[in-house]
Design an enzyme around this catalytic site. Structure first.
Site, PDB file in Angstrom:
ATOM      1  CE  LYS A  37      10.447  31.272   3.893  1.00 31.98           C
ATOM      2  NZ  LYS A  37      11.786  31.430   4.553  1.00 31.98           N
ATOM      3  CE1 TYR A  38       0.399  30.827  -0.494  1.00 30.77           C
ATOM      4  CE2 TYR A  38       2.421  29.247  -1.105  1.00 30.77           C
ATOM      5  CZ  TYR A  38       1.131  29.904  -1.425  1.00 30.77           C
ATOM      6  OH  TYR A  38       1.058  29.901  -2.649  1.00 30.77           O
ATOM      7  CE1 TYR A  39       6.933  34.561   6.974  1.00 27.61           C
ATOM      8  CE2 TYR A  39       6.504  34.669   4.467  1.00 27.61           C
ATOM      9  CZ  TYR A  39       7.433  34.834   5.362  1.00 27.61           C
ATOM     10  OH  TYR A  39       8.581  34.817   5.401  1.00 27.61           O
TER      11      TYR A  39
END
Length: 183
Positions: A37-39
């Site tokens: 999961k990228y932010y």
């Protein structure tokens, strides 16, 4: 300072690469599902700075990873800092809550099934990852973690290994960039 020296190749079929790795004495692990999961940063545009921040889940294990900008125009060589987190769903939920409380927002999730092999090549410990990425297809990543002074030798070793594995037409964009359609 350590750098992740990496070259990635899209492939139609992983079996030929797997056979060549085994011929070289490599042992291929069973596949593991990775969910990344990228932010986005609240004050910095990672797309513009060519950085990435992710939470990776592999089974019960959780990791937070920062990837700095790529350092050249031909490979995916960049500084990488990865830190293991508390394991389990609660550990992942806690770091997500912390990120979002600090203003980081989710960008996208990359899900892949990865088979790995690690072996010595040209004096380096090489990680070969054979990935089946949802929404993208199949890829082979060749990676060496190297000190800054060894980056050029590591790149040369990976290029030589790619030839031996029959890989060509490398893809410099990350899976995240490919999913988001970034050039």
């Amino acid at each position: 300072m350590k750098f992740e020296v990496e070259i990635k190749f899209p492939v139609d079929d992983l079996s030929d690469v797997e056979s060549r790795i085994e011929e070289m004495g490599g042992i291929i692990e069973v596949p593991k599902r990775q969910a990344d999961k990228y932010y986005s940063h609240p004050c910095r545009n990672f797309a513009e700075t060519d950085e990435a921040l992710r939470i990776r889940r592999v089974g019960d294990q959780n990791f937070i990873t920062y990837k700095g900008p790529k350092v050249d125009d031909s490979t995916k060589t960049r500084r990488e800092v990865e830190v293991p987190l508390v394991s389990g769903a609660t550990g992942a939920a806690n770091i997500v809550a912390m990120f979002e409380s600090l203003g980081f927002t989710p960008v996208a999730e990359v899900i892949k099934d990865r088979r790995k092999s690690e072996f010595q090549f040209e004096g380096f410990e090489v990680l070969v990852a054979m990935d089946e990425v949802l929404e993208l297809g199949k890829f082979v990543e060749l990676e060496i973690t190297a000190e800054e002074s060894d980056v050029e030798a590591a790149k040369a070793a990976l290029e030589k290994l790619a030839i031996q594995l029959g890989l060509s037409d490398s893809e410099r964009r990350s899976y995240l960039e490919l999913i988001l359609g970034n050039a």
